[in-house]
Design an enzyme around this catalytic site. Structure first.
Site, PDB file in Angstrom:
ATOM      1  CG  PHE A 118      38.753  33.629  35.995  1.00 39.02           C
ATOM      2  CD1 PHE A 118      40.118  33.668  35.724  1.00 39.02           C
ATOM      3  CD2 PHE A 118      38.024  34.811  35.889  1.00 39.02           C
ATOM      4  CE1 PHE A 118      40.755  34.842  35.365  1.00 39.02           C
ATOM      5  CE2 PHE A 118      38.642  35.989  35.517  1.00 39.02           C
ATOM      6  CZ  PHE A 118      40.010  36.010  35.267  1.00 39.02           C
TER       7      PHE A 118
ATOM      8  CB  ALA B  35      32.830  37.195  45.061  1.00 36.14           C
TER       9      ALA B  35
ATOM     10  CE1 TYR C 196      26.447  35.550  38.213  1.00 38.43           C
ATOM     11  CE2 TYR C 196      26.217  37.860  37.605  1.00 38.43           C
ATOM     12  CZ  TYR C 196      26.993  36.825  38.065  1.00 38.43           C
ATOM     13  OH  TYR C 196      28.305  37.049  38.402  1.00 38.43           O
TER      14      TYR C 196
ATOM     15  CB  THR D  42      37.763  39.979  36.511  1.00 34.68           C
ATOM     16  OG1 THR D  42      37.167  40.849  37.475  1.00 34.68           O
ATOM     17  CG2 THR D  42      39.143  39.579  36.992  1.00 34.68           C
TER      18      THR D  42
END
Length: 337
Positions: free
Chosen positions: A20, A134, A167, A197
């Site tokens: 994405f 990121a 995660y 986002t």
């Protein structure tokens, strides 16, 4: 290996480049650089970068970054002259992100935040490339009821036994790896802690709130909020996030960590109602039990991004939702929803 580009354009590597955010990043980078997009499509899709495949400054490499990556082994990269030019910048975005399939992808997530991170850091070290990771707002932990805003200096509070720790703590450990490579090898590093986002190219029917709201509204089905009326969040449009990442890579600082996201606190019920209004839907909003990967998160303090990068989010919620609605309308017909 060359630190600076020998030829006219620099070589830039983007892991997770068909995802994405990664695909939108490739769209911008290919305007001025030669882009190597690495992806194994675990939570991304080829369609996101299909329009770039005929561009001579873009090459897709189908590879799992949990395995070592030798760029000289791919014939399709010959015209990038990696053996002479090297790689000047690495954007590392590769990590599975699927709310609905989070449980099934925990091992892949764990590997991505450890093995994959080391492989990409080693590649950046080999080529003396600038490296941008990121990361995510999850490194701060869940939203604090007394103060939801987080500065970059906040160390956070995470549970290593949490079912989503692969995660959340994985991202935090990955940041530690970035710091160590900077300290031990002098790697020029940047860490972007990205907050929620949204925008075109998010997978539909995958547990992501905004695209799922839109599809449900278009089908006149109840919009499902995984939580209750108190669920609030920040939402940053994808083009603003990409702008922040590119500005962060361009900074002259050798090591820099910064929040990238909107600091506006929005009730998710307000977003759902706005989607209903903008689509002309007669559906209603329904609340269900939270998904493991869909938790109330904190909000960014973006002072450092404003002061050091000259960055602020500029796309309004209405404009961002409209562009996302337009995409979802076309995409749902393509996949038969």
């Amino acid at each position: 290996m060359a630190k600076q580009a020998i030829f006219e354009k620099k070589n830039v590597l983007v892991t997770g480049g068909a995802g994405f955010i990664g695909s939108h990043l490739c769209d911008e980078l290919v305007k001025t650089a030669k882009v190597i997009c690495v992806d194994n499509f675990i939570t991304s899709q080829r369609l996101n970068i299909e329009h770039l495949l005929q561009n001579p400054n873009f090459v897709l490499v189908n590879h799992d970054i949990n395995q070592p990556l030798d760029l000289t082994a791919f014939p399709e990269l010959e015209h990038f002259r990696v053996e002479f030019q090297g790689v000047q910048e690495v954007y590392h975005l590769a990590c599975p992100t699927s709310p609905k399939n989070f449980q099934e992808q925990r091992m892949a997530t764990l590997d991505s935040n450890t093995l994959g991170m080391k492989n990409v850091l080693e590649l950046a070290h080999k080529y003396h490339a600038k490296f941008l990771f990121a990361s995510s707002s999850v490194v701060y932990g869940l939203r604090r009821p007394d103060d939801p805003y987080y500065y970059e200096g906040y160390v956070g509070s995470l549970d290593q036994a949490s079912p989503r720790a692969c995660y959340d703590l994985g991202k935090k450990f990955a940041e530690t790896m970035v710091n160590v490579y900077h300290e031990m090898h002098g790697l020029r590093t940047r860490i972007a802690r990205i907050f929620r986002t949204y925008g075109p190219r998010m997978l539909l029917n995958n547990g992501h709130m905004i695209p799922d709201f839109i599809v449900q509204a278009l089908q006149n089905e109840d919009l499902i909020v995984y939580g209750d009326e108190t669920f609030r969040t920040s939402l940053c449009y994808v083009s603003d996030v990409v702008d922040g990442l590119i500005r962060l890579m361009a900074t002259t600082q050798d090591h820099f960590t910064v929040n990238i996201g909107s600091d506006q606190d929005i009730p998710i019920l307000h977003v759902a109602e706005k989607v209903l209004q903008m689509t002309g839907s007669s559906a209603h909003v329904r609340f269900e039990a939270p998904l493991l990967f869909m938790s109330p998160l904190g909000l960014p303090v973006i002072t450092a991004a404003k002061d050091d990068l000259g960055w602020i989010p500029v796309v309004t919620l209405e404009r961002g939702l409209q562009m996302t609605i337009d995409y979802a309308k076309a995409e749902r017909y393509r996949i038969g929803l």
